[in-house]
Scaffold this active site. Structure first.
Site, mmCIF file in Angstrom:
data_model
loop_
_atom_site.group_PDB
_atom_site.id
_atom_site.type_symbol
_atom_site.label_atom_id
_atom_site.label_comp_id
_atom_site.label_asym_id
_atom_site.label_seq_id
_atom_site.Cartn_x
_atom_site.Cartn_y
_atom_site.Cartn_z
ATOM 1 N N ASP A 293 -4.292 -8.463 9.113
ATOM 2 C CA ASP A 293 -4.717 -9.086 10.385
ATOM 3 C C ASP A 293 -6.143 -9.646 10.393
ATOM 4 O O ASP A 293 -6.853 -9.518 11.400
ATOM 5 C CB ASP A 293 -4.553 -8.080 11.533
ATOM 6 C CG ASP A 293 -3.127 -7.611 11.711
ATOM 7 O OD1 ASP A 293 -2.253 -8.062 10.968
ATOM 8 O OD2 ASP A 293 -2.888 -6.768 12.601
ATOM 9 N N LYS B 243 3.685 -9.879 12.143
ATOM 10 C CA LYS B 243 4.200 -8.558 12.525
ATOM 11 C C LYS B 243 4.023 -8.350 14.030
ATOM 12 O O LYS B 243 2.924 -8.527 14.556
ATOM 13 C CB LYS B 243 3.515 -7.452 11.708
ATOM 14 C CG LYS B 243 2.006 -7.374 11.876
ATOM 15 C CD LYS B 243 1.478 -6.255 10.988
ATOM 16 C CE LYS B 243 0.029 -5.944 11.223
ATOM 17 N NZ LYS B 243 -0.354 -5.613 12.597
ATOM 18 N N CYS C 231 -4.252 -1.217 13.232
ATOM 19 C CA CYS C 231 -3.211 -1.795 12.373
ATOM 20 C C CYS C 231 -3.309 -1.353 10.919
ATOM 21 O O CYS C 231 -2.293 -1.225 10.234
ATOM 22 C CB CYS C 231 -3.215 -3.306 12.507
ATOM 23 S SG CYS C 231 -2.649 -3.815 14.151
HETATM 24 C C1 C5J Z 1 -5.181 -4.635 14.896
HETATM 25 C C2 C5J Z 1 -5.465 -4.246 17.241
HETATM 26 N N1 C5J Z 1 -4.908 -5.594 14.020
HETATM 27 N N2 C5J Z 1 -6.583 -3.558 17.081
HETATM 28 N N3 C5J Z 1 -4.873 -4.875 16.194
HETATM 29 O O1 C5J Z 1 -5.698 -3.602 14.551
HETATM 30 O O2 C5J Z 1 -4.970 -4.344 18.332
#
Ligand code: C5J
Length: 221
Positions: free
Chosen positions: A23, A128, A161
């Site tokens: 991400d 995802k 994530c």
């Molecule tokens: C991720 C989030 N990628 N913190 N998303 O960690 O909402």
């Protein structure tokens, strides 16, 4: 290849390993995006980009498999449970119009991976809908087809994530190594706690190591 890691050395077998980058999308990392609009200090996340780039380049040079993920939902939100959407910050929820397009929606400018870590043709790129990289994605099948049993993780955010994906990996039988200086959180204490949780009790979730430890072990090509 032996990587100096905690709680003990990680024996990396590059032919059966993948680098998983979680991400690193504009909305989380860049100034003016979703993350900053919510009041977070994105400079913390930006600080890991050079180390991530160094690992990505070295991994590519060594011929390793690369997986990129994005937290992304379909434009009609059919893959976003109301419980996830409604629990977000009321000021800016998934699917709302944000500063870089609709929040966490596939194809929007803010949902793209930052230029510094842009995927190359042939690398796996997965959207995802959950926090974990395995939930509702073909990741496990793709890794099995490629004979992968070890995962090296980078990305954001450490306690959400990244940690969720590592726990999913652990439950599916992968050995997982998290690169300490290639992951970050908006909350430094959450990052510290996650690193400790991952490697506690004899690597109950996995290992942690510095990017330098990995770079030293990777073969030049
Ligand atoms: C991720 C989030 N990628 N913190 N998303 O960690 O909402």
């Amino acid at each position: 290849m032996t990587i100096a890691a905690q709680p003990f050395a990680f024996e990396l077998d590059l032919a059966h390993a993948a680098l998983v980058i979680i991400d690193m999308q504009r909305d989380f990392v860049e100034p003016g995006g979703f993350g900053e609009t919510l009041g977070n200090d994105v400079s913390l996340l930006q600080a890991i980009v050079p180390a991530c780039q160094a690992v990505l380049h070295a991994w590519r040079r060594a011929g390793g498999l690369v997986v990129h993920t994005r937290e992304a939902h379909r434009p009609d939100l059919s893959d976003c449970p109301p419980a996830k959407r409604l629990r977000g910050q009321p000021s800016l929820r998934i699917g709302d119009e944000g500063p870089m397009g609709r929040i966490l929606i596939a194809g929007e400018p803010g949902n793209q991976i930052i230029d510094a870590l842009a995927p190359r043709p042939g690398e796996i790129v997965l959207d995802k809908p959950g926090k974990g990289a395995f939930y509702a994605t073909p990741l496990h099948n793709l890794l099995q087809q490629a004979g992968v049993v070890q995962l090296v993780f980078m990305g954001v955010t450490t306690e959400v994530c990244v940690q969720t994906s590592m726990r999913e990996a652990n439950d599916r039988g992968y050995d997982a190594l998290l690169l300490e200086d290639c992951t970050e959180s908006y909350f430094p204490q959450f990052k510290r706690a996650t690193l400790e949780m991952v490697r506690a009790q004899g690597a109950i979730v996995g290992w942690t190591a510095s990017s330098a430890a990995l770079l030293t072990a990777l073969p030049p090509r």
